[in-house]
Motif scaffolding. Structure first.
Motif, PDB file in Angstrom:
ATOM      1  N   GLN A 251      -7.235  26.151  58.940  1.00 27.38           N
ATOM      2  CA  GLN A 251      -8.632  25.767  58.777  1.00 27.38           C
ATOM      3  C   GLN A 251      -9.215  25.251  60.093  1.00 27.38           C
ATOM      4  O   GLN A 251     -10.375  25.547  60.425  1.00 27.38           O
ATOM      5  N   SER A 252      -8.436  24.494  60.836  1.00 29.88           N
ATOM      6  CA  SER A 252      -8.910  23.976  62.123  1.00 29.88           C
ATOM      7  C   SER A 252      -9.184  25.115  63.104  1.00 29.88           C
ATOM      8  O   SER A 252     -10.186  25.105  63.820  1.00 29.88           O
ATOM      9  N   VAL A 253      -8.272  26.089  63.140  1.00 27.63           N
ATOM     10  CA  VAL A 253      -8.468  27.233  64.029  1.00 27.63           C
ATOM     11  C   VAL A 253      -9.750  27.971  63.668  1.00 27.63           C
ATOM     12  O   VAL A 253     -10.576  28.301  64.542  1.00 27.63           O
ATOM     13  N   TYR A 254      -9.923  28.229  62.370  1.00 27.97           N
ATOM     14  CA  TYR A 254     -11.086  29.008  61.954  1.00 27.97           C
ATOM     15  C   TYR A 254     -12.392  28.248  62.153  1.00 27.97           C
ATOM     16  O   TYR A 254     -13.429  28.846  62.446  1.00 27.97           O
ATOM     17  N   ARG A 255     -12.355  26.926  62.023  1.00 28.31           N
ATOM     18  CA  ARG A 255     -13.577  26.133  62.190  1.00 28.31           C
ATOM     19  C   ARG A 255     -13.912  25.878  63.656  1.00 28.31           C
ATOM     20  O   ARG A 255     -15.072  25.647  63.995  1.00 28.31           O
ATOM     21  N   SER A 256     -12.905  25.896  64.512  1.00 28.33           N
ATOM     22  CA  SER A 256     -13.131  25.515  65.907  1.00 28.33           C
ATOM     23  C   SER A 256     -14.140  26.419  66.593  1.00 28.33           C
ATOM     24  O   SER A 256     -14.914  25.957  67.445  1.00 28.33           O
ATOM     25  N   ALA A 257     -14.154  27.688  66.230  1.00 26.80           N
ATOM     26  CA  ALA A 257     -15.085  28.622  66.872  1.00 26.80           C
ATOM     27  C   ALA A 257     -16.499  28.483  66.330  1.00 26.80           C
ATOM     28  O   ALA A 257     -17.467  28.809  67.027  1.00 26.80           O
TER      29      ALA A 257
ATOM     30  N   VAL B 141      -3.823  33.930  63.187  1.00 23.47           N
ATOM     31  CA  VAL B 141      -2.956  32.755  63.295  1.00 23.47           C
ATOM     32  C   VAL B 141      -1.541  33.196  62.944  1.00 23.47           C
ATOM     33  O   VAL B 141      -1.343  34.068  62.084  1.00 23.47           O
ATOM     34  N   MET B 142      -0.547  32.585  63.582  1.00 23.26           N
ATOM     35  CA  MET B 142       0.856  32.843  63.263  1.00 23.26           C
ATOM     36  C   MET B 142       1.479  31.572  62.683  1.00 23.26           C
ATOM     37  O   MET B 142       1.345  30.495  63.275  1.00 23.26           O
ATOM     38  N   ILE B 143       2.146  31.694  61.547  1.00 23.30           N
ATOM     39  CA  ILE B 143       2.915  30.602  60.955  1.00 23.30           C
ATOM     40  C   ILE B 143       4.384  31.004  61.045  1.00 23.30           C
ATOM     41  O   ILE B 143       4.800  32.012  60.461  1.00 23.30           O
ATOM     42  N   LEU B 144       5.161  30.236  61.785  1.00 24.11           N
ATOM     43  CA  LEU B 144       6.522  30.636  62.140  1.00 24.11           C
ATOM     44  C   LEU B 144       7.495  29.567  61.654  1.00 24.11           C
ATOM     45  O   LEU B 144       7.553  28.469  62.206  1.00 24.11           O
ATOM     46  N   CYS B 145       8.246  29.900  60.614  1.00 26.86           N
ATOM     47  CA  CYS B 145       9.123  28.935  59.951  1.00 26.86           C
ATOM     48  C   CYS B 145      10.576  29.193  60.314  1.00 26.86           C
ATOM     49  O   CYS B 145      11.084  30.298  60.113  1.00 26.86           O
ATOM     50  N   TYR B 146      11.229  28.153  60.840  1.00 33.07           N
ATOM     51  CA  TYR B 146      12.615  28.204  61.313  1.00 33.07           C
ATOM     52  C   TYR B 146      12.933  29.560  61.949  1.00 33.07           C
ATOM     53  O   TYR B 146      13.885  30.237  61.615  1.00 33.07           O
ATOM     54  N   GLY B 147      12.111  29.923  62.935  1.00 31.16           N
ATOM     55  CA  GLY B 147      12.128  31.266  63.488  1.00 31.16           C
ATOM     56  C   GLY B 147      13.114  31.492  64.619  1.00 31.16           C
ATOM     57  O   GLY B 147      13.409  30.600  65.413  1.00 31.16           O
ATOM     58  N   VAL B 148      13.583  32.727  64.690  1.00 33.52           N
ATOM     59  CA  VAL B 148      14.354  33.204  65.851  1.00 33.52           C
ATOM     60  C   VAL B 148      13.312  33.653  66.872  1.00 33.52           C
ATOM     61  O   VAL B 148      12.892  34.810  66.900  1.00 33.52           O
ATOM     62  N   LEU B 149      12.888  32.735  67.709  1.00 32.96           N
ATOM     63  CA  LEU B 149      11.773  32.996  68.615  1.00 32.96           C
ATOM     64  C   LEU B 149      12.219  33.293  70.031  1.00 32.96           C
ATOM     65  O   LEU B 149      11.411  33.708  70.860  1.00 32.96           O
ATOM     66  N   SER B 150      13.496  33.087  70.302  1.00 34.28           N
ATOM     67  CA  SER B 150      14.109  33.535  71.550  1.00 34.28           C
ATOM     68  C   SER B 150      15.335  34.359  71.181  1.00 34.28           C
ATOM     69  O   SER B 150      16.034  34.052  70.207  1.00 34.28           O
ATOM     70  N   LEU B 151      15.597  35.395  71.969  1.00 34.54           N
ATOM     71  CA  LEU B 151      16.788  36.219  71.741  1.00 34.54           C
ATOM     72  C   LEU B 151      17.880  35.903  72.751  1.00 34.54           C
ATOM     73  O   LEU B 151      18.787  36.702  72.963  1.00 34.54           O
TER      74      LEU B 151
END
Length: 279
Positions: free
Chosen positions: A255-261, A145-155
């Motif tokens: 938790q949702s990601v891990y439980r979904s499978a 899982v990725m947690i991305l906080c106020y990220g520079v996600l485009s250059l």
């Protein structure tokens, strides 16, 4: 636990010392999910004192082992930071029993430029050879899982040019799309939780929006927490009414990601028909 150096070569340096991960483990004998935390700093430094150990302590409270990454920044360029992050993830997975990590539950949490680095692990790093020895190469560097906080996600030019210039330099600046996570989302990109504020004066909130839109286009799990108030670098949002909730929201997403499978009824609960039957 002492910090773990990523390379035997002592000449590979960061601003603070050598590329490393510092474990912050929960003091029991149980397996826990893990989060590798990547502080920001515009690829000009690493803000460990604000976006490192304080974040690690919060994730410890939520039941996660934490690991703080110290990585190379300018004058080191692409792909040095990415190599450091990839190697750290491989080392953590290789040491899963030693670190008491729950299988298949190793996330990454990045802030600002650190979010770019975290997102790189799920997007643009597929073209990077990190030089890991054979015994590490068999372990995946990609986070669960990725947690991305106020990220520079485009250059792109509308985003944050300082981050782009520190990472790419003049030699790669013209090919920014190749190094931009939002422009390289694919069907293999890990699930992502995004946190941003509309009032961010340094890194426009559109970074998180374009990333979330790309995730939706590829049908990848993604949750966007977009608050109005808050300048850049809100950290844990202490004593606010809204931003302060992001760690718990990120925890619920993981938790949702891990439980979904593992839960055959997981998706059924997200249907109108099932909800209407509930009392």
């Amino acid at each position: 636990m002492d910090k773990l150096f990523l390379y035997a070569d002592e000449n590979i340096k960061t601003a603070a010392g050598r590329p490393s991960v510092t474990p912050m483990l929960i003091s029991d004998d149980k397996n826990h999910p893990g989060v590798m935390i990547i502080p920001g700093g515009g690829y000009g430094g690493v803000c460990e004192d604000t976006e490192g150990s304080p974040i690690g302590r919060k994730f410890n409270e939520l039941g996660y082992h934490a690991f703080i990454l110290d990585y190379r920044t300018a004058p080191s360029r692409w792909p040095s930071p990415q190599c450091d992050a990839m190697r750290a993830m491989r080392m953590l997975r290789a040491g899963r029993e030693k670190f008491r990590l729950a299988a298949g539950q190793l996330a990454v949490c990045g802030f600002s430029a650190g979010a770019h680095l975290a997102a790189s692990l799920g997007t643009v790093c597929k073209c990077v050879a990190d030089g890991s020895p054979d015994e590490l190469e068999k372990f995946s560097y990609q986070p669960d899982v990725m947690i991305l906080c106020y990220g520079v996600l485009s250059l792109a030019s509308w985003s944050h040019n300082g981050t782009r210039d520190n990472l790419l330099g003049e030699e790669n600046a013209g090919d920014w799309q190749d190094f931009s996570p939002a422009e390289n989302v694919s069907a293999d990109t890990p699930p992502a939780f995004l946190m941003h504020t509309v009032c961010d004066q340094l890194v426009p909130f559109e970074n998180s929006m374009v990333f979330a839109r790309a995730m939706a286009e590829y049908g990848r799990p993604c949750e966007l927490m977009l608050n109005y108030w808050g300048e850049h670098g809100m950290l844990l949002g202490k004593k606010t009414l809204d931003v302060v909730m992001w760690p718990e929201m990120a925890d619920r997403f993981m938790q949702s990601v891990y439980r979904s499978a593992a839960d055959p009824q997981f998706m059924e609960r997200y249907t109108n028909g099932w909800q209407r039957k509930q009392k």
